[in-house]
Design a protein around this motif. Sequence first.
Motif, PDB file in Angstrom:
ATOM      1  N   ARG A 279       0.940  -1.148   0.095  1.00 39.15           N
ATOM      2  CA  ARG A 279      -0.026   0.014  -0.104  1.00 39.15           C
ATOM      3  C   ARG A 279       0.743   1.115   0.089  1.00 39.15           C
ATOM      4  O   ARG A 279       2.155   1.317   0.508  1.00 39.15           O
ATOM      5  CB  ARG A 279      -0.851  -0.167   1.160  1.00 39.15           C
ATOM      6  CG  ARG A 279      -1.994  -1.077   1.102  1.00 39.15           C
ATOM      7  CD  ARG A 279      -3.063  -0.934   2.346  1.00 39.15           C
ATOM      8  NE  ARG A 279      -3.762   0.148   2.256  1.00 39.15           N
ATOM      9  CZ  ARG A 279      -5.042   0.464   1.587  1.00 39.15           C
ATOM     10  NH1 ARG A 279      -5.273  -0.703   0.761  1.00 39.15           N
ATOM     11  NH2 ARG A 279      -5.462   1.516   1.527  1.00 39.15           N
ATOM     12  N   GLY A 280       0.268   2.141  -0.645  1.00 39.17           N
ATOM     13  CA  GLY A 280       1.346   3.578  -0.753  1.00 39.17           C
ATOM     14  C   GLY A 280       0.371   4.680  -1.161  1.00 39.17           C
ATOM     15  O   GLY A 280      -0.685   4.371  -1.751  1.00 39.17           O
ATOM     16  N   ILE A 281       0.576   6.097  -0.937  1.00 37.57           N
ATOM     17  CA  ILE A 281      -0.022   6.973  -1.364  1.00 37.57           C
ATOM     18  C   ILE A 281      -0.114   7.085  -3.035  1.00 37.57           C
ATOM     19  O   ILE A 281       0.881   6.970  -3.582  1.00 37.57           O
ATOM     20  CB  ILE A 281       0.567   8.293  -0.879  1.00 37.57           C
ATOM     21  CG1 ILE A 281       0.531   8.385   0.660  1.00 37.57           C
ATOM     22  CG2 ILE A 281       0.042   9.403  -1.410  1.00 37.57           C
ATOM     23  CD1 ILE A 281      -1.147   8.762   1.339  1.00 37.57           C
ATOM     24  N   GLY A 282      -1.345   7.265  -3.525  1.00 36.97           N
ATOM     25  CA  GLY A 282      -1.502   7.096  -4.886  1.00 36.97           C
ATOM     26  C   GLY A 282      -1.693   5.941  -5.704  1.00 36.97           C
ATOM     27  O   GLY A 282      -1.560   5.798  -7.020  1.00 36.97           O
ATOM     28  N   GLY A 283      -1.830   4.626  -4.989  1.00 37.53           N
ATOM     29  CA  GLY A 283      -2.072   3.618  -5.454  1.00 37.53           C
ATOM     30  C   GLY A 283      -3.265   3.660  -6.601  1.00 37.53           C
ATOM     31  O   GLY A 283      -4.201   4.220  -6.153  1.00 37.53           O
ATOM     32  N   GLY A 284      -3.123   3.213  -7.814  1.00 38.40           N
ATOM     33  CA  GLY A 284      -4.122   3.224  -8.675  1.00 38.40           C
ATOM     34  C   GLY A 284      -3.788   4.292  -9.796  1.00 38.40           C
ATOM     35  O   GLY A 284      -4.562   4.266 -10.943  1.00 38.40           O
ATOM     36  N   VAL A 285      -2.690   5.274  -9.841  1.00 34.83           N
ATOM     37  CA  VAL A 285      -2.493   6.305 -10.630  1.00 34.83           C
ATOM     38  C   VAL A 285      -1.912   5.364 -12.177  1.00 34.83           C
ATOM     39  O   VAL A 285      -2.344   6.059 -12.940  1.00 34.83           O
ATOM     40  CB  VAL A 285      -1.287   7.135 -10.213  1.00 34.83           C
ATOM     41  CG1 VAL A 285      -0.811   7.746 -11.145  1.00 34.83           C
ATOM     42  CG2 VAL A 285      -1.916   7.933  -8.943  1.00 34.83           C
ATOM     43  N   CYS A 286      -1.407   4.328 -12.011  1.00 41.51           N
ATOM     44  CA  CYS A 286      -1.159   3.663 -13.023  1.00 41.51           C
ATOM     45  C   CYS A 286      -2.148   3.286 -14.201  1.00 41.51           C
ATOM     46  O   CYS A 286      -1.909   2.861 -15.193  1.00 41.51           O
ATOM     47  CB  CYS A 286      -0.270   2.235 -12.800  1.00 41.51           C
ATOM     48  SG  CYS A 286       1.535   2.652 -11.972  1.00 41.51           S
ATOM     49  N   GLN A 287      -3.360   3.119 -13.459  1.00 41.18           N
ATOM     50  CA  GLN A 287      -4.740   3.139 -14.481  1.00 41.18           C
ATOM     51  C   GLN A 287      -4.527   4.442 -15.399  1.00 41.18           C
ATOM     52  O   GLN A 287      -4.978   3.984 -16.779  1.00 41.18           O
ATOM     53  CB  GLN A 287      -5.843   2.991 -13.570  1.00 41.18           C
ATOM     54  CG  GLN A 287      -7.222   2.824 -14.308  1.00 41.18           C
ATOM     55  CD  GLN A 287      -7.302   1.390 -14.359  1.00 41.18           C
ATOM     56  OE1 GLN A 287      -7.089   0.550 -13.589  1.00 41.18           O
ATOM     57  NE2 GLN A 287      -7.779   0.854 -15.573  1.00 41.18           N
ATOM     58  N   VAL A 288      -4.260   5.422 -14.875  1.00 36.55           N
ATOM     59  CA  VAL A 288      -4.333   6.733 -15.808  1.00 36.55           C
ATOM     60  C   VAL A 288      -3.121   6.405 -16.832  1.00 36.55           C
ATOM     61  O   VAL A 288      -3.268   6.640 -18.153  1.00 36.55           O
ATOM     62  CB  VAL A 288      -4.283   7.901 -14.844  1.00 36.55           C
ATOM     63  CG1 VAL A 288      -4.396   9.179 -15.875  1.00 36.55           C
ATOM     64  CG2 VAL A 288      -5.372   7.871 -13.940  1.00 36.55           C
ATOM     65  N   SER A 289      -1.883   6.079 -16.497  1.00 35.56           N
ATOM     66  CA  SER A 289      -0.498   5.878 -17.118  1.00 35.56           C
ATOM     67  C   SER A 289      -0.746   5.090 -18.044  1.00 35.56           C
ATOM     68  O   SER A 289      -0.558   5.053 -19.346  1.00 35.56           O
ATOM     69  CB  SER A 289       0.578   5.815 -16.329  1.00 35.56           C
ATOM     70  OG  SER A 289       0.452   4.642 -15.628  1.00 35.56           O
ATOM     71  N   THR A 290      -1.334   3.863 -18.136  1.00 34.20           N
ATOM     72  CA  THR A 290      -1.718   2.853 -18.727  1.00 34.20           C
ATOM     73  C   THR A 290      -2.671   3.272 -19.929  1.00 34.20           C
ATOM     74  O   THR A 290      -2.585   2.971 -21.041  1.00 34.20           O
ATOM     75  CB  THR A 290      -2.264   1.356 -17.942  1.00 34.20           C
ATOM     76  OG1 THR A 290      -1.301   1.088 -17.121  1.00 34.20           O
ATOM     77  CG2 THR A 290      -3.025   0.647 -18.984  1.00 34.20           C
ATOM     78  N   THR A 291      -3.682   4.083 -19.567  1.00 37.03           N
ATOM     79  CA  THR A 291      -4.773   4.461 -20.582  1.00 37.03           C
ATOM     80  C   THR A 291      -3.919   5.674 -21.495  1.00 37.03           C
ATOM     81  O   THR A 291      -4.068   5.747 -22.672  1.00 37.03           O
ATOM     82  CB  THR A 291      -5.896   5.279 -19.764  1.00 37.03           C
ATOM     83  OG1 THR A 291      -6.238   4.364 -18.511  1.00 37.03           O
ATOM     84  CG2 THR A 291      -6.958   5.453 -20.635  1.00 37.03           C
ATOM     85  N   VAL A 292      -2.988   6.467 -20.960  1.00 31.67           N
ATOM     86  CA  VAL A 292      -2.389   7.329 -21.723  1.00 31.67           C
ATOM     87  C   VAL A 292      -1.442   6.611 -22.911  1.00 31.67           C
ATOM     88  O   VAL A 292      -1.323   6.915 -23.831  1.00 31.67           O
ATOM     89  CB  VAL A 292      -1.298   8.108 -20.888  1.00 31.67           C
ATOM     90  CG1 VAL A 292      -0.812   9.316 -21.940  1.00 31.67           C
ATOM     91  CG2 VAL A 292      -2.312   9.030 -19.803  1.00 31.67           C
ATOM     92  N   PHE A 293      -0.843   5.324 -22.037  1.00 32.13           N
ATOM     93  CA  PHE A 293       0.029   4.602 -22.868  1.00 32.13           C
ATOM     94  C   PHE A 293      -0.905   4.158 -24.121  1.00 32.13           C
ATOM     95  O   PHE A 293      -0.438   3.878 -25.575  1.00 32.13           O
ATOM     96  CB  PHE A 293       0.779   3.610 -22.272  1.00 32.13           C
ATOM     97  CG  PHE A 293       1.531   2.675 -22.839  1.00 32.13           C
ATOM     98  CD1 PHE A 293       2.355   2.686 -23.713  1.00 32.13           C
ATOM     99  CD2 PHE A 293       0.847   1.281 -22.917  1.00 32.13           C
ATOM    100  CE1 PHE A 293       3.018   1.471 -24.551  1.00 32.13           C
ATOM    101  CE2 PHE A 293       1.398  -0.059 -23.577  1.00 32.13           C
ATOM    102  CZ  PHE A 293       2.465   0.348 -24.422  1.00 32.13           C
TER     103      PHE A 293
END
Length: 468
Positions: A279-293
């Motif tokens: 667990r960490g602050i901001g978990g899930g942000v990679c959903q957004v970077s994946t969509t940008v990719f």
Amino acid sequence: FATVNAELDQRAVDAALVVEGTAVRIEPERIGTVVDEEAATAQVLGALEGLEPVAMELPTQVEQPAIYAADLEQGVARANAALDGPIVAIFEDRAWNLQPTDLVQFLTVEVVNGDGGANVEMTLDRSLLSAWLRDSFSGQVNRTPVDAQVAYRTGEGVVALTPSTDGITLRSNTFADVVAESFLNDQAAVEVSVLVTSPEIDANNLAALNINGLLGRGESNFDAGAAERDRNIYVSTDLLNGELIAPGEEFSFNQAIGEITADKGYVEAGVILDQTVGRGIGGGVCQVSTTVFRATLLAGLPMTEWNPHSLRLQGYERDGWTAGYDASIYQGGSDPQWWGDFRFLNDTGGYVLVQSWTDYPYMIVEIYGNDDGRQVDVGDAQFAVPDQEFQDKEVVDASKPAGYREQTQWPTEPYTAWFARTVTYADGSVEEERFESAYDGSGNVWVVSPDMEGRSPASRPDLVEALG
């Protein structure tokens, strides 16, 4: 005899115009008495011819002043007019009164006697006046340009969501010139002299952005995730939306959303740390970077940094997307140069606009820009399962209460996915790129509190049977 005249101190004195504060007065002239040098010289030479001592009256004559008080009356009227009221300085919808008491400190009055008589000359010291105006007005006038916020709307193209603002820099030397001209002549209102700098994103010239269509659209499905993870997706999506990349510049995901901190609304959620789910602050942000990719893939933009996840995450494999089409980012430490980022280069010849939003359970990214005719083909992924074995792992978490011991991960196989993207440009040139994701496998993972270190099945295989 010049020395004698100086000692007598009875030379004629010209009338003078004196300005004290905003009061103007005339110092009257004085008629003088001076040695008659021609007559005195003749007497001395005559005495020398006789070689006899001579006592004689020093001949004198009246010396008239060059300038009389009457000559200065017109100058007094001019000076009084200049000092009578303020000079009004105007800029946009604001106005300031430049008071005579402020301007008179830069005033010099000189009376010059020419062929046409006495002439009063008034000047303002432009250098000192410019410095004073700069100190007085820069803070009130200067501003940096503000870009318009824009969006792309179907059927309308690029529209401004907020107005742009020109940048302003005071031109103090030119301002001093117009203030002096007004002060010394008609005391008319003046415009504050400024240099105008247009914003990079000018709401009145959106055509300059050269954005004419959709280049690529990416989607991802984040259904059934934890509420904390969803929150982080919403926060980062809002921060990303509206990002503009100038021609030839590089897009950085980390720069677009900024540092991931709690004060921006991020909360703790699931993250991957050292090939382990934590667990960490901001978990899930990679959903957004994946969509940008994914949007970048389909837009055919060249990527300058891409990092797949270290573990295969089934949540990204929905709606026809398979393993391999994800992008991780990482912000660790205070130096951004060591962060894991997603970057692409804008090589379209115009601006690129990134729009992002959510429509639960979907996260959508659209990239708009100059459609230069490039064609993009993204191939289907291929897969392989490497033959590897992994040890169980014990993770000590100081935040857990005493006696804590829980299994958080079960064994997963390593997995490799790869695909190719082919971009064919309008000039016929072709560029092919391979994207490969090597996902790690893992054994069982146990999280324990510090007092339970070494007491999980990862450290003591004999406990496996006892724990069922």
